[in-house]
Design an enzyme around this catalytic site. Structure first.
Site, mmCIF file in Angstrom:
data_model
loop_
_atom_site.group_PDB
_atom_site.id
_atom_site.type_symbol
_atom_site.label_atom_id
_atom_site.label_comp_id
_atom_site.label_asym_id
_atom_site.label_seq_id
_atom_site.Cartn_x
_atom_site.Cartn_y
_atom_site.Cartn_z
ATOM 1 N N ASP A 44 0.834 -1.190 0.000
ATOM 2 C CA ASP A 44 0.000 0.000 0.000
ATOM 3 C C ASP A 44 0.875 1.249 0.000
ATOM 4 O O ASP A 44 1.472 1.601 1.010
ATOM 5 C CB ASP A 44 -0.908 -0.003 1.233
ATOM 6 C CG ASP A 44 -1.838 1.199 1.251
ATOM 7 O OD1 ASP A 44 -2.874 1.147 0.557
ATOM 8 O OD2 ASP A 44 -1.513 2.187 1.936
ATOM 9 N N TYR A 49 3.790 9.528 0.070
ATOM 10 C CA TYR A 49 4.777 8.867 0.921
ATOM 11 C C TYR A 49 6.212 9.130 0.455
ATOM 12 O O TYR A 49 7.158 8.908 1.216
ATOM 13 C CB TYR A 49 4.529 7.359 0.990
ATOM 14 C CG TYR A 49 3.169 6.967 1.533
ATOM 15 C CD1 TYR A 49 2.369 7.897 2.201
ATOM 16 C CD2 TYR A 49 2.672 5.680 1.359
ATOM 17 C CE1 TYR A 49 1.127 7.546 2.684
ATOM 18 C CE2 TYR A 49 1.428 5.322 1.856
ATOM 19 C CZ TYR A 49 0.653 6.253 2.504
ATOM 20 O OH TYR A 49 -0.596 5.905 2.982
ATOM 21 N N LYS A 78 -2.044 6.052 -4.395
ATOM 22 C CA LYS A 78 -3.080 7.049 -4.123
ATOM 23 C C LYS A 78 -2.755 8.381 -4.795
ATOM 24 O O LYS A 78 -1.579 8.764 -4.899
ATOM 25 C CB LYS A 78 -3.221 7.272 -2.609
ATOM 26 C CG LYS A 78 -3.431 5.999 -1.800
ATOM 27 C CD LYS A 78 -3.508 6.292 -0.312
ATOM 28 C CE LYS A 78 -3.470 5.010 0.496
ATOM 29 N NZ LYS A 78 -2.112 4.449 0.586
ATOM 30 N N HIS A 111 -6.684 9.945 -2.199
ATOM 31 C CA HIS A 111 -6.123 9.893 -0.848
ATOM 32 C C HIS A 111 -7.012 10.598 0.179
ATOM 33 O O HIS A 111 -7.253 10.084 1.275
ATOM 34 C CB HIS A 111 -4.722 10.513 -0.852
ATOM 35 C CG HIS A 111 -3.831 10.004 0.223
ATOM 36 N ND1 HIS A 111 -2.467 9.900 0.087
ATOM 37 C CD2 HIS A 111 -4.092 9.565 1.477
ATOM 38 C CE1 HIS A 111 -1.946 9.417 1.201
ATOM 39 N NE2 HIS A 111 -2.909 9.209 2.059
ATOM 40 N N SER A 166 -10.294 7.054 -0.068
ATOM 41 C CA SER A 166 -9.698 6.950 1.256
ATOM 42 C C SER A 166 -10.122 8.161 2.073
ATOM 43 O O SER A 166 -10.354 9.243 1.526
ATOM 44 C CB SER A 166 -8.168 6.898 1.127
ATOM 45 O OG SER A 166 -7.549 6.763 2.391
ATOM 46 N N PRO A 219 -2.506 4.716 18.360
ATOM 47 C CA PRO A 219 -1.523 5.784 18.600
ATOM 48 C C PRO A 219 -0.075 5.385 18.354
ATOM 49 O O PRO A 219 0.774 6.248 18.174
ATOM 50 C CB PRO A 219 -1.760 6.153 20.071
ATOM 51 C CG PRO A 219 -2.472 4.994 20.666
ATOM 52 C CD PRO A 219 -3.290 4.398 19.564
ATOM 53 N N SER A 270 6.318 -2.576 9.324
ATOM 54 C CA SER A 270 7.341 -2.831 10.335
ATOM 55 C C SER A 270 8.704 -2.808 9.672
ATOM 56 O O SER A 270 8.874 -3.334 8.566
ATOM 57 C CB SER A 270 7.124 -4.184 11.013
ATOM 58 O OG SER A 270 8.143 -4.404 11.973
ATOM 59 N N PRO A 273 12.485 -7.275 10.714
ATOM 60 C CA PRO A 273 12.237 -8.517 9.962
ATOM 61 C C PRO A 273 11.382 -9.511 10.742
ATOM 62 O O PRO A 273 10.531 -10.195 10.166
ATOM 63 C CB PRO A 273 13.643 -9.069 9.711
ATOM 64 C CG PRO A 273 14.527 -7.858 9.746
ATOM 65 C CD PRO A 273 13.921 -6.961 10.781
ATOM 66 N N LEU A 276 7.780 -8.185 10.951
ATOM 67 C CA LEU A 276 7.247 -8.230 9.592
ATOM 68 C C LEU A 276 6.594 -9.597 9.336
ATOM 69 O O LEU A 276 5.486 -9.687 8.792
ATOM 70 C CB LEU A 276 8.395 -7.982 8.612
ATOM 71 C CG LEU A 276 8.128 -7.829 7.136
ATOM 72 C CD1 LEU A 276 9.056 -6.753 6.566
ATOM 73 C CD2 LEU A 276 8.403 -9.132 6.409
#
Length: 318
Positions: A44, A49, A78, A111, A166, A219, A270, A273, A276
């Site tokens: 995603d 980004y 997006k 977005h 979104s 959060p 994440s 590894p 993830l």
């Protein structure tokens, strides 16, 4: 891997994907490559980004090594707020595809339902929310209908297989359905136990829109930005830790499973590894009805991603 079948195309969207928000440019290619090797198939991304080129490098490395075929991947991106007008949607989407180095997006989303003044990519990209002074937000008079018609053209041209929205609430979704030739297939919104959004989920289900939850850890995702609102971390909440101990899973896995059992797709990120891989293992167990209710009862309608905090004229969730 479990998936959600999209209504119009019948394409399968993986339930657990990898979110690229806040993945740094320097590590993004390696992170995406490692995630594919670990079993992730949905990525995603977004123009905002600032790491699409690097994410694409990771994808192409995996493709070139035969780890995965392109058809096995589900790539989402997006459209940013500064590119909503009919003069810019098509060009921007194709520019983003070039950054990824791919021939099509599996899913392309608007977005935010907010149009901002156009910024040339050659001048500043990603353009973010503000002008050159880093302070001023300049809105643009572009209706959603204009933007959506251009999104439909992306499907016609094969730029995107599916299109969606979104950060949209019920009223703007109703509006889109009044004129859509191609209906939104996916709605991506903030959902976690502090913001459960039951009425919106019920509405999306009624319309046959698949829902992807972002910020599944609440959060936690906003700590480094100083936007966590000072609430108790969900990882430490009794309802979550208690459920985790019962099923022998981590609090993060429980939070993802809570969303999945509600019929949602999730897109955790994440840089570790180990985590993830653990995040991907959120499908092989079930939470009891009692634990699902206890976690849902944490809802306090706490929204962590609200553009109104940038500029009160952007109160899309009012």
């Amino acid at each position: 891997m479990a998936s959600i079948v999209l209504k119009r195309t019948q394409q399968k969207m993986p339930v657990v994907g990898f979110g690229l928000w806040k993945v740094t440019k320097s590590s993004c290619a390696d992170t995406v490559y490692a995630a594919i090797k670990a079993g992730y198939r949905l990525f995603d991304g977004a123009g905002d980004y600032g790491n699409e080129k690097e994410a694409g490098e990771g994808v192409r490395r995996a493709l070139s090594e035969g780890i995965v075929e392109r058809e096995e991947l589900f790539i989402t991106s997006k459209l940013w707020n500064t590119f909503h007008s009919k003069e810019h949607v098509n060009h921007t989407a194709k520019m983003q595809l070039e950054l990824w180095g791919l021939e099509y997006f599996d899913l392309f989303l608007i977005h935010f339902p907010i149009a901002l003044q156009y910024v040339k990519p050659s001048h500043r990209y990603p353009p973010e929310w503000w002008g050159d002074d880093g302070k001023t937000v300049t809105l643009a008079k572009v209706p959603m209908q204009e933007t959506w018609a251009c999104m439909e053209e992306l499907v016609d041209q094969g730029v995107a297989k599916n299109i969606g929205i979104s950060n949209c609430s019920g009223s703007i979704i109703c509006d889109i359905f009044r004129y859509a030739r191609i209906e939104p297939q996916v709605l991506q919104v903030e959902i976690h136990p502090y913001l459960t959004q039951e009425p919106l989920l019920k509405f999306a289900k009624t319309l046959g829109i698949a829902v992807t939850a972002y910020s599944s850890f609440g959060p936690q995702s906003y700590l480094e930005l100083g936007m966590d609102k000072g609430v108790t971390a969900l990882f430490e909440h009794d309802a979550v830790t208690s459920a985790a101990s019962k099923v022998g899973k981590t609090p993060a896995q429980v939070l993802l499973r809570w969303a999945i059992q509600r019929g949602l797709a999730v897109i955790p990120k994440s840089n570790s590894p180990e985590r993830l891989v653990l995040n991907l293992q959120s499908e092989d167990f079930e939470l009891s009805d009692a634990d699902m209710k206890a976690i849902s009862a944490l809802n306090i309608n706490l929204r962590l991603n609200d553009p109104a905090e940038i500029d009160p004229r952007m109160a899309i969730f009012a």
